[in-house]
Design an enzyme around this catalytic site. Structure first.
Site, PDB file in Angstrom:
ATOM      1  N   LYS A   1       0.834  -1.220   0.000  1.00  0.00           N
ATOM      2  CA  LYS A   1       0.000   0.000   0.000  1.00  0.00           C
ATOM      3  C   LYS A   1       0.861   1.260   0.000  1.00  0.00           C
ATOM      4  O   LYS A   1       0.621   2.171  -0.766  1.00  0.00           O
ATOM      5  CB  LYS A   1      -0.921   0.037   1.236  1.00  0.00           C
ATOM      6  CG  LYS A   1      -2.035  -0.981   1.220  1.00  0.00           C
ATOM      7  CD  LYS A   1      -3.058  -0.704   2.323  1.00  0.00           C
ATOM      8  CE  LYS A   1      -2.492  -0.801   3.718  1.00  0.00           C
ATOM      9  NZ  LYS A   1      -1.998  -2.140   4.099  1.00  0.00           N
TER      10      LYS A   1
ATOM     11  N   ARG B   1      -9.763   1.843   8.732  1.00  0.00           N
ATOM     12  CA  ARG B   1      -9.324   0.467   8.966  1.00  0.00           C
ATOM     13  C   ARG B   1     -10.396  -0.355   9.671  1.00  0.00           C
ATOM     14  O   ARG B   1     -10.155  -1.492  10.028  1.00  0.00           O
ATOM     15  CB  ARG B   1      -8.060   0.491   9.818  1.00  0.00           C
ATOM     16  CG  ARG B   1      -6.836  -0.061   9.088  1.00  0.00           C
ATOM     17  CD  ARG B   1      -5.693  -0.031  10.055  1.00  0.00           C
ATOM     18  NE  ARG B   1      -4.536  -0.749   9.651  1.00  0.00           N
ATOM     19  CZ  ARG B   1      -3.491  -0.209   9.030  1.00  0.00           C
ATOM     20  NH1 ARG B   1      -3.510   1.050   8.657  1.00  0.00           N
ATOM     21  NH2 ARG B   1      -2.436  -0.951   8.786  1.00  0.00           N
TER      22      ARG B   1
ATOM     23  N   ARG C   1      10.978  -7.242   4.600  1.00  0.00           N
ATOM     24  CA  ARG C   1      10.812  -5.811   4.288  1.00  0.00           C
ATOM     25  C   ARG C   1      11.788  -4.932   5.082  1.00  0.00           C
ATOM     26  O   ARG C   1      11.975  -5.121   6.279  1.00  0.00           O
ATOM     27  CB  ARG C   1       9.369  -5.408   4.620  1.00  0.00           C
ATOM     28  CG  ARG C   1       9.109  -3.914   4.506  1.00  0.00           C
ATOM     29  CD  ARG C   1       7.675  -3.606   4.274  1.00  0.00           C
ATOM     30  NE  ARG C   1       6.833  -3.758   5.456  1.00  0.00           N
ATOM     31  CZ  ARG C   1       5.539  -3.498   5.451  1.00  0.00           C
ATOM     32  NH1 ARG C   1       4.941  -3.096   4.348  1.00  0.00           N
ATOM     33  NH2 ARG C   1       4.831  -3.647   6.546  1.00  0.00           N
TER      34      ARG C   1
ATOM     35  N   ARG D   1      10.730  -2.556  10.558  1.00  0.00           N
ATOM     36  CA  ARG D   1       9.729  -1.979  11.462  1.00  0.00           C
ATOM     37  C   ARG D   1       9.508  -2.883  12.667  1.00  0.00           C
ATOM     38  O   ARG D   1       9.495  -4.106  12.530  1.00  0.00           O
ATOM     39  CB  ARG D   1       8.399  -1.794  10.712  1.00  0.00           C
ATOM     40  CG  ARG D   1       8.348  -0.534   9.891  1.00  0.00           C
ATOM     41  CD  ARG D   1       7.148  -0.457   8.986  1.00  0.00           C
ATOM     42  NE  ARG D   1       5.894  -0.882   9.591  1.00  0.00           N
ATOM     43  CZ  ARG D   1       4.708  -0.748   8.985  1.00  0.00           C
ATOM     44  NH1 ARG D   1       4.641  -0.198   7.786  1.00  0.00           N
ATOM     45  NH2 ARG D   1       3.604  -1.157   9.553  1.00  0.00           N
TER      46      ARG D   1
ATOM     47  N   ARG E   1      -1.535  -8.728  13.053  1.00  0.00           N
ATOM     48  CA  ARG E   1      -1.985  -7.702  12.093  1.00  0.00           C
ATOM     49  C   ARG E   1      -2.864  -8.319  11.007  1.00  0.00           C
ATOM     50  O   ARG E   1      -3.839  -7.706  10.573  1.00  0.00           O
ATOM     51  CB  ARG E   1      -0.775  -6.983  11.483  1.00  0.00           C
ATOM     52  CG  ARG E   1      -0.108  -6.041  12.485  1.00  0.00           C
ATOM     53  CD  ARG E   1       1.263  -5.603  12.040  1.00  0.00           C
ATOM     54  NE  ARG E   1       1.241  -4.809  10.827  1.00  0.00           N
ATOM     55  CZ  ARG E   1       2.288  -4.686  10.007  1.00  0.00           C
ATOM     56  NH1 ARG E   1       3.413  -5.311  10.258  1.00  0.00           N
ATOM     57  NH2 ARG E   1       2.189  -3.937   8.935  1.00  0.00           N
TER      58      ARG E   1
HETATM   59  P1  AMP Z   1       0.577   0.844   8.527  1.00  0.00           P
HETATM   60  O1  AMP Z   1       1.789   1.665   8.380  1.00  0.00           O
HETATM   61  O2  AMP Z   1      -0.590   1.356   7.715  1.00  0.00           O
HETATM   62  O3  AMP Z   1       0.828  -0.639   8.305  1.00  0.00           O
HETATM   63  O4  AMP Z   1       0.094   0.991  10.055  1.00  0.00           O
HETATM   64  C1  AMP Z   1       0.917   0.541  11.112  1.00  0.00           C
HETATM   65  C2  AMP Z   1       0.108   0.449  12.399  1.00  0.00           C
HETATM   66  O5  AMP Z   1      -0.398   1.750  12.741  1.00  0.00           O
HETATM   67  C3  AMP Z   1      -1.109  -0.444  12.358  1.00  0.00           C
HETATM   68  O6  AMP Z   1      -0.799  -1.824  12.553  1.00  0.00           O
HETATM   69  C4  AMP Z   1      -1.943   0.137  13.494  1.00  0.00           C
HETATM   70  O7  AMP Z   1      -1.428  -0.255  14.749  1.00  0.00           O
HETATM   71  C5  AMP Z   1      -1.674   1.631  13.342  1.00  0.00           C
HETATM   72  N1  AMP Z   1      -2.675   2.266  12.447  1.00  0.00           N
HETATM   73  C6  AMP Z   1      -2.461   2.803  11.215  1.00  0.00           C
HETATM   74  N2  AMP Z   1      -3.598   3.283  10.688  1.00  0.00           N
HETATM   75  C7  AMP Z   1      -4.575   3.028  11.588  1.00  0.00           C
HETATM   76  C8  AMP Z   1      -5.981   3.242  11.629  1.00  0.00           C
HETATM   77  N3  AMP Z   1      -6.635   3.824  10.602  1.00  0.00           N
HETATM   78  N4  AMP Z   1      -6.666   2.856  12.745  1.00  0.00           N
HETATM   79  C9  AMP Z   1      -6.034   2.292  13.776  1.00  0.00           C
HETATM   80  N5  AMP Z   1      -4.721   2.018  13.809  1.00  0.00           N
HETATM   81  C10 AMP Z   1      -3.984   2.381  12.728  1.00  0.00           C
END
Ligand code: AMP
Length: 220
Positions: A13, A88, A127, A161, A172
């Site tokens: 993404k 989400r 990654r 990460r 996740r």
């Molecule tokens: P990402 O970088 O999009 O994979 O997001 C990493 C982490 O940030 C996720 O696993 C959640 O813990 C948190 N996070 C990101 N976006 C959201 C969201 N819209 N709602 C809740 N938690 C989020």
């Protein structure tokens, strides 16, 4: 255009969002990046978010929705945006609909990146992300940087990460299936979903995504 990008962790993404946002001249808004920026600045929001993120869980809606709204209200997002990682869950999707309705706006498309689960696990395990720009993403086997640990694009340090560990990835994925996937049906009911395969070369996926978005923008 106002676009939402959905897909499991590891679907690419962030990588696709960066290219698509550039092609479409709209800002790329990633709630994950906003949280990570708060963590590195050690803000109260960052401290709160980190505990949820490290466990692979969603950060509570009360803080997430406000943070996303603040970002969408900035002037660069007035003409459109590409949301990566928000909404989400269904309540975030409903909050976004409300927000847009209040401004007399609506979404144009929800781009769903499809990738098989075994591929997701392989992608995340290898990654490596640039500390300076999280859209600079490498993979130790598939797309290794020229020098180990160094970003080819900007020379930044590459790191894994905290939430890319095997155990957290399992959580996740579970969170994705139970909480995030239902938003696809929510948006299907509004006729907004375009699904594409996220397999293959980055540029091929971007090409597929651009075509799908153009079709959605100008329906036959
Ligand atoms: P990402 O970088 O999009 O994979 O997001 C990493 C982490 O940030 C996720 O696993 C959640 O813990 C948190 N996070 C990101 N976006 C959201 C969201 N819209 N709602 C809740 N938690 C989020």
């Amino acid at each position: 255009m106002r676009i939402v990008l959905v897909g499991p962790p590891g679907a690419g993404k962030g990588t696709q969002a960066a290219f698509l946002a550039k092609n479409l001249s709209i800002p790329h808004i990633s709630t994950g990046d906003l949280f990570r920026a708060n963590i590195s600045r050690q803000t109260e929001l960052g401290k709160l978010a980190k505990s949820y993120m490290d466990a692979g869980n969603l950060v509570p809606d009360e803080v997430t929705i406000g943070m996303a709204k603040d970002r969408m209200e900035q002037s660069d997002a007035a003409g459109g945006f590409l949301l990566d990682g928000f909404p989400r869950n269904v309540s975030q999707a409903e909050a976004l609909d409300e927000m847009l309705k209040d401004e007399g706006m609506k979404l144009d498309a929800v781009l769903d990146l499809e990738v098989p689960e075994d591929e997701v696990v392989k992608r995340i395990a290898g990654r490596r992300v640039c500390r300076k720009d999280s859209s600079h993403v490498f993979h130790v086997t598939y797309t290794p940087p020229k020098t180990e640990g160094v970003c080819d694009t900007c020379g930044g340090e590459l790191y894994q990460r905290d939430d890319d560990s095997e155990e957290t990835v399992r959580t996740r994925l579970e969170v994705y299936h139970t909480q995030t996937e239902p938003i696809i049906d929510y948006y299907k009911a509004q006729g907004l979903v375009v699904t594409i395969s996220a397999l293959g070369k980055v540029e091929d996926v971007t090409g597929r995504a651009m075509k799908a978005l153009q079709r959605q923008e100008a329906p036959q």
